[in-house]
Every structure is written in C-alpha cells, then in structure tokens.
Design an enzyme around this catalytic site. Structure first.
Site, PDB file in Angstrom:
ATOM      1  N   HIS A 258       0.843  -1.191   0.000  1.00 40.10           N
ATOM      2  CA  HIS A 258       0.000   0.000   0.000  1.00 40.10           C
ATOM      3  C   HIS A 258       0.882   1.247   0.000  1.00 40.10           C
ATOM      4  O   HIS A 258       1.520   1.570   1.000  1.00 40.10           O
ATOM      5  CB  HIS A 258      -0.902  -0.009   1.230  1.00 40.10           C
ATOM      6  CG  HIS A 258      -1.776   1.192   1.334  1.00 40.10           C
ATOM      7  ND1 HIS A 258      -2.933   1.334   0.603  1.00 40.10           N
ATOM      8  CD2 HIS A 258      -1.656   2.324   2.060  1.00 40.10           C
ATOM      9  CE1 HIS A 258      -3.492   2.494   0.892  1.00 40.10           C
ATOM     10  NE2 HIS A 258      -2.736   3.118   1.772  1.00 40.10           N
ATOM     11  N   ASP A 260       0.728   5.146  -0.390  1.00 37.66           N
ATOM     12  CA  ASP A 260      -0.083   6.357  -0.492  1.00 37.66           C
ATOM     13  C   ASP A 260       0.493   7.259  -1.573  1.00 37.66           C
ATOM     14  O   ASP A 260       1.686   7.555  -1.574  1.00 37.66           O
ATOM     15  CB  ASP A 260      -0.107   7.087   0.851  1.00 37.66           C
ATOM     16  CG  ASP A 260      -0.952   6.374   1.880  1.00 37.66           C
ATOM     17  OD1 ASP A 260      -2.071   5.965   1.545  1.00 37.66           O
ATOM     18  OD2 ASP A 260      -0.493   6.210   3.026  1.00 37.66           O
ATOM     19  N   ASP A 370      -7.806   1.535   2.380  1.00 40.95           N
ATOM     20  CA  ASP A 370      -7.448   2.557   3.356  1.00 40.95           C
ATOM     21  C   ASP A 370      -8.249   3.842   3.267  1.00 40.95           C
ATOM     22  O   ASP A 370      -7.965   4.790   3.975  1.00 40.95           O
ATOM     23  CB  ASP A 370      -5.950   2.878   3.218  1.00 40.95           C
ATOM     24  CG  ASP A 370      -5.415   3.730   4.363  1.00 40.95           C
ATOM     25  OD1 ASP A 370      -5.900   3.564   5.493  1.00 40.95           O
ATOM     26  OD2 ASP A 370      -4.522   4.553   4.124  1.00 40.95           O
ATOM     27  N   HIS A 574      -6.791   9.557  -1.182  1.00 39.10           N
ATOM     28  CA  HIS A 574      -7.412   9.580   0.143  1.00 39.10           C
ATOM     29  C   HIS A 574      -6.570  10.208   1.251  1.00 39.10           C
ATOM     30  O   HIS A 574      -6.985  10.173   2.418  1.00 39.10           O
ATOM     31  CB  HIS A 574      -7.867   8.172   0.547  1.00 39.10           C
ATOM     32  CG  HIS A 574      -6.741   7.196   0.765  1.00 39.10           C
ATOM     33  ND1 HIS A 574      -6.483   6.170  -0.108  1.00 39.10           N
ATOM     34  CD2 HIS A 574      -5.849   7.069   1.756  1.00 39.10           C
ATOM     35  CE1 HIS A 574      -5.472   5.457   0.340  1.00 39.10           C
ATOM     36  NE2 HIS A 574      -5.069   5.992   1.478  1.00 39.10           N
TER      37      HIS A 574
END
Length: 1020
Positions: A258, A260, A370, A574
C-alpha cells in the site's frame, strides 16, 4: 511445567537475537563507495552518473530533509568465494533510524541505467550475480520520518521550513555471503515460534512445537551456527511437516505494498517509492514463480512507465504471466466521500482504460483498503464500470461499532449489490506472522458458512513490499497444524472461490461509514474548494466543447481534458483531498488547482466564443437585445434552458430595507430578516407563509477542537461541549444590494454578504474569513422549524438519509457527516435545503425544548447551543456546516489565512429543489457577446432525471456521450431528446462499451429506478 516453558522461550529469544540472526551472513568483504549530493530536486540517472563523485565513509552525516545522495559502489568478491558458500549480496545500510516506509530509502541501478532493486529497512540488500564485478549506483532519498504521534507539529513537512541539517549517518556498505541453511533455519524458527505463541496453553500442539524448538536449541551450537544449522532444521522438520486440520481457516495471501500517492511525503516522492517497491517485487518474481503481487492505482503504473521504462517492461512481462496483478481499476485509491459523481465515475474510466490499454486487463474488483469510509453510491459506480467485487479494510478502525460481516453483499442507494470482503486480519500490510494469521482466523465473521479470507502482505508506503522472508512464511504455513492454511494467489482467485462457497451471503445496505477520521470532511479547505471548483469547470469545459464541436465545428480538446482529469483524479487520493497530508502536498494541490482552472477557463472561453459566433454553418433561433447567457446546469433558470444559452436581461439582486430591529430582504418569493447582530431571525416563503427558522440562524459557533489522536483526521464527539456563539458583530450595514456583517474573534475576522437575487427562492450568504485560530473548529448554524428524524445529504448520483437522533450506537457514531452540494431536512409537506460551494462536513441534530410549544419564529429569542438544545418554545432541526478547522499535524499551518465560502438557504424546498439549488450554487451562468441562442445538445422531459455529463467519446469517434441519473429517489420515466444528427443511441457502461443493442435515432424513452445511473452513447 510453566517455569520450564518460560525458560525455554527465554532461551529461544536470546539464541535468536544474539546468535542465529547474526550468523545469517557468514563472510563479508569491503567495497569502494563514493558519493554525490544532488543540489535540489531529484535528477534522472543519466544526469546523476555524469557528476563528479567523492569518497565517503561509514559514519558520514548525510541527507538534509527531502534531499538525494547518489552513491557509486564498485568492487569484486574475493576470488575464493563460490556459489556453494552462499548467496552473494551487497548489504546497504543507509543509516536507517526506524521502520520501512517512513525512513531513508534507496534504489540501486546498474551502470547501464537499468533498475536492480529498492533498499529500505528490513530489505537492505542487493543481489549480486556470481562472477560479476560490482558497479552499482544507489539513489538514496533522505525522507524524514514524520510518523510520530500524529498530533505534534513538525516543520519537516514543508521544504521551506525543513532546514538543511543531515538526518542520517551512512552505515556500512559491503559484500556478504548469505548462508542459505542458516537463513532457512531462521525462517523455520520464526514461523514455529510465532505459531506457538498463538496456540492455547492447554493444546497439545503448542507443547509439541515447544519441544521441537527445544530440541533445535540443543542441536545448534551457538558458536558454530553455520556448522550445526542443518541439525537444527532436522530437529524442527517433524513439527513443520504436521499438516493443517481439515477445518482450518483458509487464507489467500496477496502480495501488496500500500503506497499512499501522497501523505507524509510529496507526490514527486511517491513515483520514486513506486519504483523502489516495484523493483523489489519483480526481483522476487524472477526468483520465485509462485509469488503473486496485487497493485492498484493506474497513476502509479503510469509514473513508472514514464520514468522507469526498463522496469515497466519487466512489470508488463510479469503482468502477462499473471503474477504482477493490476487491481482496483481506479486512477488512484481515492477518497470516496467527497469526489462528485462524475469524478468518481472517471476514477474508474481513467483507471480501467489504462489497464486495458497497457495490459489488456479488465480488473474485476475495486480495491480500497485505506479510504476513510465508503459512499453508498459506490456499488452502482463499481458495477457500472464492469466490476463485481469490492475490498476494504479501514472499517476495522471504527471507534464504536464493529462491522458484523467479513464477506457480504454491499447494496448501494440504487439497489446494486457488490460481493464485498473485509479482511479479518484487520491490516493491509501483514508480514504473515503467526499473530496475523491467528487474528484473521479469529475475527472471521462468517464462520460455519464460509472458510476463506484474504490477507494482503508486504511493507507499505515505500517500505519495499513483500520480502523473501514473508514468502518463506507463506510456504511454511501452506499446511501447518494449528495455523490457517496459506495460499499465495490473486484477489480474483480469492473472490471467485469465496463467492462460490457463499452463494447467499449476508447483506449490508447503505454507506460504509467510518466511525473515525471525521475531520477529513473539513481539513484543508482550499484543497477541497479546488476539487469542487475543478469538478464543475470540467463539466462546463466538456459540455461546451462538445456542444461547440457538434454545433460549430470546434476542435474538441480530448488530450488536454484527459490530462486535466488525471491531475484532478490524482488529487482526490485519500490523503490529499481529505486534508491529511503534509504542507508540501497541499501547497502543490493549490498550485495545481490554480493551473487547472486557467486551462479549463481557456477551453470554456474558446468554446463559448465558437458558439456565440457560429458562422453560417448552422441554423438556430435568434433574438435581439440583452446578453447571451450560458447555463451549464442541468436545470433551466432565469429564462435560460438547461445546458444551453439564451439572450436575456441579467437578473439583479433586491436591495435591503431597514427595519426597527435590523434589515429585511424581500423579492416576493421569499422574505428574510436580519437582526442587529447579523443573525437570520426569519425566513418565510410567500407560497406557504410559513416561518422556516426555529431560532436565529447564520450563527457562527467556535469550538475547541483537540482530538485524542490523528489531529488533521479526527473530530471527537466531546468537541461539542466547548463552544462559543459568535453573536457580537463589529458592524451590520447595507452595502449596495447586500447586508454586510463583520465580526472579529480571537485572531480572526469574518465578513458576510447576505443577498437575495430577484426571483430567487434562496437566500445567499457569502463568507470571507481571515482565519488565524489554532485547534479550533468553525461551524455555521441554522435551526429550522421542521421536525425531521432524518436528513438527506447529496452523494454521488443521489442522496443518503441519516438519522438526526441517537437511538442506537450506529446512529450516535454519525455525529459528523459528509454531504456534497446540499443537505435537506423536512416534514412530509415542507422542507429546507442548505447548499454550499465547497463545504463537505456537516452535523444535523434535533433541536429540543422543554415544551411542545410552536417555534420561536421571528422573535429571535431561542438560540441553539452546540448540544442541539434551545430555550422553551423552540423545536426543530439544526443544520450546521463545518467551515474551517486548524489542526497542527501534519501541517502546522492548516487553513491559516484567507478563505471565501458561500452557502444558500432555500425554504419550502423539496429534495428536487435541493438538487437544483446545489447545481445553482456551484455553476454560475456565463455571458458572452452574441445574439444567437444555443439549443442544448440534450434535453430531458423529467425534472428528476439529471444530466451529469455531456462529452465526446473517449475513443475519439466523435460520438456524444451523456451520463444521467434519477436524482430524487423515485421511479421516473423520461424522454431523452438529442438536438443533433445521429445514427443510433446505445446504452453503455462507464467505459462507453455497449451493454444493450443500439436503438434508432430519435427520442429515447427510459425508465429509471431510484438513483439509477445511465450512460448513453449517441453514434454520429
């Protein structure tokens, strides 16, 4: 027995820590290291290797925040080292100060510029091929560790304030031989020790594992681990060979990292994080054909394609082999609360088109582990993009209520349902430890009906992704007594198997509301305002450019529009749109939004110019006098058709009149009274004569806002207990056609212009705020004289209802909610709508009183407090908009400075009126020089069926694509009329692929269920 067990465990811990771990690398040899520090932003490989390098030694300080140090490593292994002695590796210690993802990171290149592998904590080696000389370059990034406690301010998140002191000290870089047998023993011990600690004390298997580990300790000589490691492995073999129970939980382990797309680092650094992690992944795949890795976000693939073409070529090979698996189908893992309907659709259009074009893959799942809660419109949008599965993880963070399902059908606002999985491992960066596997099995909610869950594994956020140690753990737990079984596979393989064994899964209806991070609806107001403005400018640009292309031969700027969409979609990530990133990220976002606005305004201006002066190429109706006004909204207004233009006289605003207690605004449609404090004490519509206000509105309220954790993310419920009503005005006066209210409080000021347009059913309030508070929350409050047990809030392609009461813990947890352009509260025959131009955070509660008397009306005696109470004589519903916050982390200057926000209040409003008001508030009419009306390309004869987008087709064919939806929550039959020549019309999915047979040209009759989304393609 207890003391014996404890002593063995203590012995094992010391043996592992002091002897086993240090014996993995048997021999080492020096290399030559030199360095060059890049003076500013990162540079390409070719530029870096052309520089002059100087010798550098271990212990040398390096790395001002966000800087880059290039290392050149040369050497050769000793002549007596052979492949039989172990695996040859370059060990790289950059001076790590913490864990992966939030630390120094590196990327190793060969001398020819091809990428080898990423370097990060727990993954700090580079494989070296036997017999080859060492000639490597390492791009080392000095990324600050900004994790901390997530509340304390830091200056490191802004390049301008981060300073230039070094963050790291270079560690040892050398060649080493990894002893394969010792390493395998290390993995055996890690797996069995982790399993043992998760088994019950009274289970025989626990003691079997303990005794096997004890025999290993006796067999291995701590002072000759390499020479006795094989004996140690033999002592553990029987314990590792015992197969899993037939009833064991079945885990699909999916490699994952993951990353970001921005957060505690800028967007520019994310591209490098992707390259480091993806390089690790393909290196592992080259060595382990069983490895599968899932990666979402087309944007991240695009960065690697454009900046690291050799690495992207290797990725494409593994994608073709089914090992490197694109998932999710979105441009980025976006926030789903705040993006508008068309933007949410375009996340999938852009993402899935990229995956189809680059890899020939149509992803079957949405992948959002997430994001901070999931809009109830998502099931329909995902399905309309051609996908059928959904995965999320974040709801395990809920503060109050636990999700009752792990695998279920998620039904959205229109009735569409997705097969959804919520991994019970409760994390998306597992290391496949015994603790993680046991947690997945324990938390699985469909026990007895299903047997499967998914575990994403790998270090995230640039930490390198999966490691060889994790793959070793997966191999050892494929079938191991006492553990769930583990199979490394793809998400689609998991979903297909899970759906097959759960033919009638439980059903969850409505939004997946995250009971946490509610402050993300408000933090970083300028980022949110830029998003809202960009979405509506894109609507206008596509509408008018398409109209001009059809009507006036205008060249549709498809490539530029796609570029702009990609940038806007990126910034809906996000941690960008929610306002939870460092200052650098949000400064970039504001600059990007300004650039987007300039580009779109140019497109719009050019299209309007072409439409206003079409030349002899088309025949239209004409009129004279007035100004040519263009209306991009999906509703007609002020004599202008929806999505067309007419020549009309511009509407003005009424002038305020003075009263004994303040001022009055009255246009014959509604009448508003503003008292001497600048509060809205009366709002009456002429049609009903009913008073809309239960107590004074336009009330600014200031709260202390210090959440327990995650400062930019969270609003905690106790904030309501500390509130100051800002009722004192510096001045209340008339300025032109507006009542102007000026207030000062703390270190801040606010100027409001309250106005009423001629013929308008809504009162407009524009707020100019100079904000300099810290850890405060500013709310704008309206207590309405309606008794509503629920509110309606716009979401993508519709609206959601939420309770205004707190009957259950699920109701109480929704004390801060997200809405798009409008909210509505009402009784069966009367309601009030509040629209906004850039605000998302709201709270809507019941206004309680000590009696059942009628509302306070225009008296102005009832003032609501933050608790939703009022003086006797008042009852109703309180709508509050969250205007600004001032958290200190991760950006200590969040929201400081000037802001311009606008709202409108519409009494006697239906939900249909609220929809119309939301578009009006966000789409101002445009004027152009011209005397020729412009007929809309598309018209719809049902007011509840709203056209969300008009554009030309993505494939460049020139076909006109129209996206529309039912907006009021009722069934609707409508006729769609196209005012241009076309051969046929066909229903399509979001990617404009046919899902039904073409229908003949002409009027098209459609029937829509509530909130149904439809895409039509008019073939020209």
């Amino acid at each position: 027995m207890h003391d014996d067990r404890r002593l063995t465990e203590e012995r094992l811990d010391r043996f592992t820590r002091e002897f086993l771990n240090g014996a993995v690398y048997a021999r080492s040899a020096p290399v030559t290291v030199s360095a060059w520090a890049a003076p500013g932003e990162p540079v390409p490989f070719a530029e870096a290797v052309a520089q002059e390098y100087a010798p550098i030694t271990p212990g040398t300080p390096w790395g001002a925040p966000w800087s880059t140090l290039w290392l050149h490593v040369t050497g050769a292994p000793p002549a007596d080292w052979t492949e039989a002695d172990g695996a040859l590796e370059l060990r790289v210690e950059l001076g790590f100060t913490g864990g992966p993802g939030f630390n120094a990171e590196g990327l190793a290149y060969r001398a020819d510029g091809t990428v080898v592998k990423g370097i990060s904590p727990f993954n700090a080696y580079v494989p070296v091929e036997p017999g080859e000389p060492i000639d490597l370059y390492i791009e080392a990034a000095a990324n600050p560790d900004l994790g901390g406690d997530f509340v304390s301010p830091t200056h490191l998140g802004d390049r301008e304030t981060a300073g230039d002191g070094p963050l790291y000290r270079l560690g040892t870089i050398d060649l080493a031989l990894r002893d394969r047998t010792v390493w395998e023993l290390q993995q055996d011990v890690w797996t069995l020790n982790g399993l043992m600690h998760e088994l019950p004390f009274d289970l025989p298997r626990r003691h079997e594992v303990l005794r096997a580990l004890e025999r290993m300790l006796d067999a291995v000589d701590p002072h000759d681990v390499a020479g006795t490691a094989a004996a140690g492995r033999a002592a553990l073999a029987s314990a590792l060979a015992s197969p899993a129970y037939g009833s064991a939980h079945r885990i699909t382990a999916v490699g994952h990292a993951h990353i970001d797309s921005a957060w505690l680092w800028p967007v520019r650094e994310t591209a490098r994080k992707c390259a480091r992690t993806f390089a690790n992944v393909v290196d592992l795949m080259d060595r382990d054909p069983s490895f599968r890795f899932a990666c979402s976000s087309a944007q991240q693939f695009a960065w690697v394609r454009d900046r690291y073409p050799d690495l992207f070529g290797r990725i494409k090979d593994h994608v073709a082999a089914g090992r490197f698996v694109p998932v999710g189908g979105m441009w980025v893992e976006a926030d789903t609360n705040m993006p508008g309907g068309e933007a949410m659709a375009r996340q999938f259009v852009a993402g899935k088109r990229f995956f189809l074009q680059e890899f020939g893959i149509d992803t079957p799942e949405a992948w959002l582990p997430d994001s901070f809660g999931y809009s109830a419109a998502m099931p329909q949008i995902v399905a309309a993009a051609g996908s059928r599965y959904f995965l999320t993880q974040k709801l395990s963070w809920n503060q109050t209520n636990r999700m009752p399902h792990s695998t279920f059908l998620w039904e959205g606002i229109d009735g569409t349902a997705l097969f959804t999985h919520f991994p019970p491992v409760d994390k998306y960066n597992s290391d496949l430890s015994g603790a993680d596997l046991a947690r997945a099995q324990k938390n699985y909610r469909e026990q007895g009906a299903g047997t499967r869950s998914l575990v994403p594994f790998g270090w995230g956020d640039g930490g390198g992704g999966p490691t060889r140690e994790m793959l070793a753990a997966a191999a050892r737990t494929a079938s191991l007594e006492g553990s769930p079984t583990v199979e490394v596979a793809s998400p689609a393989e998991f979903f297909d198997a899970a759906a097959a064994e759960l033919p009638t899964p439980p059903r969850w209806v409505g939004e997946l509301y995250l009971e946490f991070h509610r402050g993300t609806y408000t933090s970083q107001a300028k980022t949110k305002q830029g998003n809202r403005r960009s979405e509506h400018l894109l609507r206008e640009a596509e509408l008018w450019a398409a109209t001009a292309a059809v009507r006036a031969g205008f060249t549709y700027p498809a490539e530029e529009l796609e570029e702009i969409w990609h940038l806007v979609l990126l910034q809906q990530f996000h941690d960008i749109l929610p306002g939870s990133s460092i200052a650098w990220v949000h400064k970039d976002a504001e600059r990007n939004y300004a650039a987007v606005a300039k580009r779109l305004e140019r497109i719009i201006a050019a299209a309007l110019e072409a439409l206003a002066d079409p030349g002899p190429a088309r025949t239209v109706s004409s009129s004279s006098g007035g100004t040519l006004v263009f209306n991009a909204a999906p509703h007609s207004r002020d004599g202008v058709p929806a999505m067309g233009a007419a020549v009309i006289a511009a509407a003005g605003s009424v002038s305020p009149t003075a009263t004994d207690q303040g001022f009055r605004l009255d246009n014959g449609v509604i009448s508003a009274k503003i008292d001497a404090r600048g509060l809205l004490v009366s709002l009456v519509d002429a049609a009903t004569g009913r008073e809309a206000m239960a107590a004074p509105g336009n009330l600014l309220q200031l709260h202390r806002d210090i959440p327990n954790h995650w400062e930019a993310w969270d609003i905690d419920a106790f904030y309501r207990r500390d509130v100051t009503d800002l009722v004192d005005a510096d001045s209340v006066a008339v300025d032109g056609e507006a009542v102007v209210v000026r207030r000062s409080f703390g270190d801040s000021t606010i100027t409001q212009r309250i106005s009423l347009r001629s013929g308008s059913p809504a009162l407009d309030i524009a707020c100019d705020i100079d904000w300099h508070e810290r850890q405060k929350l500013l709310k704008l409050t309206f207590p309405f004289a309606v008794h509503a047990d629920r509110s309606a809030a716009e979401t993508q392609f519709g609206h959601v209802f939420r309770p205004t009461h707190t009957n259950t813990s699920w109701d109480a947890a929704k004390f801060e909610i997200c809405a798009h352009r409008w909210v509505h509260v009402g009784e069966p025959d009367y309601g009030v709508a509040v629209a906004n131009d850039s605000t998302y955070g709201h709270d809507i509660t019941r206004l309680t009183a000590d009696s059942h008397a009628e509302t306070a009306g225009a008296s102005g005696t009832a003032t609501p407090g933050a608790s939703g109470t009022a003086t006797p004589g008042a009852s109703g519903t309180v709508v509050r908009l969250s205007l600004l916050r001032a958290p200190r982390y991760p950006d200590p200057e969040t929201d400081q400075g000037g802001h311009r926000l606008a709202v409108s209040v519409r009494p006697n409003a239906t939900i249909g009126d609220a929809v119309e008001e939301g578009y009006r508030r966000n789409l101002a009419p445009r004027t152009a020089t011209g005397a020729t009306a412009v007929a809309p390309l598309i018209s719809v004869d049902h007011p509840g069926v709203v056209v969300e987008a008009v554009k030309l087709a993505e494939d460049g064919s020139g076909d006109v694509v129209v996206r529309l939806y039912e907006s009021r929550g009722t069934r609707a039959s409508a006729t769609v009329h196209a005012e241009f020549e076309h051969e046929a019309v066909v229903r399509t999915d979001l990617l404009e692929r046919p899902i039904a047979d073409p229908e003949p040209a002409g009027e098209m009759r459609i029937t829509l269920r509530p909130f149904r989304l439809v895409t039509l393609r008019f073939q020209r």
